[in-house]
Design a protein around this motif. Structure first.
Motif, PDB file in Angstrom:
ATOM      1  N   ARG A 101     -16.444  48.073 -19.158  1.00 41.45           N
ATOM      2  CA  ARG A 101     -15.172  48.152 -19.873  1.00 41.45           C
ATOM      3  C   ARG A 101     -14.668  49.594 -19.974  1.00 41.45           C
ATOM      4  NH1 ARG A 101     -12.938  49.488 -24.290  1.00 41.45           N
ATOM      5  NH2 ARG A 101     -14.877  50.337 -25.144  1.00 41.45           N
ATOM      6  N   MET A 102     -15.595  50.550 -20.129  1.00 41.17           N
ATOM      7  CA  MET A 102     -15.203  51.950 -20.264  1.00 41.17           C
ATOM      8  C   MET A 102     -14.619  52.504 -18.969  1.00 41.17           C
ATOM      9  SD  MET A 102     -18.052  53.732 -22.736  1.00 41.17           S
ATOM     10  CE  MET A 102     -19.428  53.370 -21.655  1.00 41.17           C
ATOM     11  N   GLY A 103     -14.990  51.932 -17.820  1.00 45.13           N
ATOM     12  CA  GLY A 103     -14.414  52.362 -16.545  1.00 45.13           C
ATOM     13  C   GLY A 103     -14.651  53.819 -16.232  1.00 45.13           C
ATOM     14  N   ASP A 104     -15.874  54.298 -16.476  1.00 49.31           N
ATOM     15  CA  ASP A 104     -16.176  55.726 -16.283  1.00 49.31           C
ATOM     16  C   ASP A 104     -17.044  55.959 -15.049  1.00 49.31           C
ATOM     17  OD1 ASP A 104     -16.031  58.396 -16.848  1.00 49.31           O
ATOM     18  OD2 ASP A 104     -17.551  58.372 -18.424  1.00 49.31           O
ATOM     19  N   GLY A 105     -16.789  55.166 -13.989  1.00 48.77           N
ATOM     20  CA  GLY A 105     -17.487  55.422 -12.734  1.00 48.77           C
ATOM     21  C   GLY A 105     -18.423  54.336 -12.280  1.00 48.77           C
ATOM     22  N   LEU A 106     -18.724  53.362 -13.137  1.00 45.87           N
ATOM     23  CA  LEU A 106     -19.643  52.289 -12.767  1.00 45.87           C
ATOM     24  C   LEU A 106     -19.026  50.952 -13.155  1.00 45.87           C
ATOM     25  CD1 LEU A 106     -22.436  51.625 -11.588  1.00 45.87           C
ATOM     26  CD2 LEU A 106     -23.362  51.774 -13.897  1.00 45.87           C
ATOM     27  N   SER A 107     -18.911  50.038 -12.189  1.00 44.53           N
ATOM     28  CA  SER A 107     -18.321  48.727 -12.424  1.00 44.53           C
ATOM     29  C   SER A 107     -19.386  47.641 -12.336  1.00 44.53           C
ATOM     30  CB  SER A 107     -17.227  48.440 -11.387  1.00 44.53           C
ATOM     31  OG  SER A 107     -16.177  49.380 -11.472  1.00 44.53           O
ATOM     32  N   VAL A 108     -19.341  46.704 -13.274  1.00 45.52           N
ATOM     33  CA  VAL A 108     -20.268  45.574 -13.293  1.00 45.52           C
ATOM     34  C   VAL A 108     -19.450  44.315 -13.576  1.00 45.52           C
ATOM     35  CG1 VAL A 108     -22.367  44.587 -14.274  1.00 45.52           C
ATOM     36  CG2 VAL A 108     -22.082  47.077 -14.218  1.00 45.52           C
ATOM     37  N   ASP A 109     -18.992  43.647 -12.512  1.00 51.42           N
ATOM     38  CA  ASP A 109     -18.278  42.381 -12.703  1.00 51.42           C
ATOM     39  C   ASP A 109     -18.930  41.338 -11.816  1.00 51.42           C
ATOM     40  OD1 ASP A 109     -17.253  43.387 -10.267  1.00 51.42           O
ATOM     41  OD2 ASP A 109     -15.422  44.065 -11.241  1.00 51.42           O
TER      42      ASP A 109
ATOM     43  N   GLY B 240     -16.739  63.308 -15.924  1.00 53.92           N
ATOM     44  CA  GLY B 240     -17.476  64.552 -15.747  1.00 53.92           C
ATOM     45  C   GLY B 240     -18.668  64.699 -16.656  1.00 53.92           C
ATOM     46  N   GLY B 241     -18.985  63.675 -17.459  1.00 54.93           N
ATOM     47  CA  GLY B 241     -20.162  63.722 -18.321  1.00 54.93           C
ATOM     48  C   GLY B 241     -21.444  63.555 -17.518  1.00 54.93           C
TER      49      GLY B 241
ATOM     50  N   PRO C 275     -27.890  58.967 -20.295  1.00 50.64           N
ATOM     51  CA  PRO C 275     -28.495  60.147 -20.930  1.00 50.64           C
ATOM     52  C   PRO C 275     -27.701  60.661 -22.120  1.00 50.64           C
ATOM     53  CG  PRO C 275     -28.499  60.386 -18.547  1.00 50.64           C
ATOM     54  CD  PRO C 275     -27.629  59.189 -18.874  1.00 50.64           C
ATOM     55  N   GLN C 276     -26.405  60.310 -22.200  1.00 49.96           N
ATOM     56  CA  GLN C 276     -25.599  60.723 -23.349  1.00 49.96           C
ATOM     57  C   GLN C 276     -25.816  59.806 -24.545  1.00 49.96           C
ATOM     58  OE1 GLN C 276     -21.849  62.600 -20.760  1.00 49.96           O
ATOM     59  NE2 GLN C 276     -21.501  60.963 -22.198  1.00 49.96           N
TER      60      GLN C 276
END
Length: 343
Positions: free
Chosen positions: A183-191, A233-234, A263-264
């Protein structure tokens, strides 16, 4: 059953006032005038929560907390709340960094004190309930010798990191954390599948996915990890593919599992959960918990104030009890508490 609160406070009149307030609120209350006296009380009494002053003679609050966390791992799940006149920002930050679960300042606001105690005990209750549910689900899943997918899914939803079950062609199941990462769409998709925006890493991901499924159908061990960059960029996500080694190999069922760790936002696996599931001693559970959080052996030794050789001894026992030989396998097993990986 009444909950027991240990009040560690050197000022006698204040200590008595706090104890009276606790009793009036329906708690059992025990008092101690110093940190040393409190340690003696703990030899005969297990409290559900500890209220502790900081500035005390003989052994102050910070010294008591350090001794408690290093020498009494059996009490690691007991919340400790500092109660002190040191109300400066640095003092509060220092107290929380030292390992206190909460921080109340004097003069005592008894309504706030009781509300804080209630909140912390509710948190303990939730952990206990999750442990009981986890143990009951594991018992039911393992009673037939082959865990049922529905039972495993219930356990996966309790975990604090992403779990994605995959067939050779698609996602079979994604737990709540994996769904949130998508849902966050920060580089990794799982659908319907699992993928990222970087072309080469997506290729490597598909290769790992395919290799894990092939290993599963052949009854082989497989474990491989990738770093997945964030668009923001995290710090990179960590994605680990693991063969299920024949656990779900019928058509359409999962053949491998992908674990997503952030890791965050490191997953905090309670030591009590690890001790219950794997029959670990309190110290072994503390070592295992820190290993699951990504600490090196030397960092674990420093954190627990024990020798590196002692850490190595406990790790050897943990390997024996979990049936693993490699650290990567052990970490996967500790994070899930479910799947035994035979090398």
């Amino acid at each position: 059953m009444k909950r027991t609160i240990l009040c560690v406070e050197d000022e006698r009149h204040l200590r008595q006032d706090i104890i009276e307030e606790l009793i009036a609120a329906g708690y059992e209350a025990v008092g101690a005038a110093t940190g040393r006296e409190a340690l003696s009380v703990l030899d005969t009494t297990r409290p559900d929560l500890i209220l502790c002053d900081i500035c005390m003679p003989q052994l102050d609050g910070h010294g008591f907390l350090k001794t408690l966390r290093s020498k009494r791992p059996d009490l690691a799940d007991v919340p400790l709340v500092f109660l002190t006149a040191l109300d400066g920002r640095d003092a509060i930050i220092g107290g929380k960094r030292a390992g206190a679960d909460d921080y109340l300042v004097k003069p005592v606001d008894y309504d706030l004190m009781l509300a804080t105690i209630e909140a912390r005990l509710r948190e303990v209750n939730r952990i206990d309930q999750n442990i009981q549910e986890l143990r009951q689900t594991l018992s039911a899943a393992q009673s037939s010798g082959s865990p049922a997918p529905d039972a495993l899914h219930k356990v996966f939803e309790l975990l604090s990191f992403g779990v994605v079950l995959l067939s050779s062609t698609q996602v079979v199941f994604a737990n709540r954390v994996a769904r949130e990462i998508h849902r966050m769409g920060d580089g990794l998709s799982v659908d319907t599948g699992i993928r990222c925006d970087a072309a080469q890493i997506s290729t490597d991901m598909r290769d790992c996915w395919r290799a894990a499924c092939e290993a599963s159908t052949q009854g082989r061990d497989y474990l491989s990890s990738l770093a997945i960059p964030r668009l923001s960029g995290g710090r990179d996500y960590h994605l680990t593919f693991c063969a299920l080694e024949g656990a779900f190999t019928s058509e359409g069922d999962a053949q491998c599992v992908a674990f997503i760790t952030d890791p965050q936002c490191r997953p905090a696996v309670p030591a009590k959960v690890l001790a219950d599931i794997f029959n670990l001693t309190p110290t072994e559970a503390e070592v295992a918990q820190r290993l699951a959080l990504g600490l090196r052996s030397d960092e674990i030794a420093s954190d627990l104030a024990i020798a590196p050789t002692t850490v190595a001894f406990h790790l050897s026992n943990i390997f024996d009890k979990t049936g693993t030989r490699r650290q990567a396998e052990l970490i996967v097993l500790l994070l899930t508490g479910l799947t035994s990986i035979d090398p």
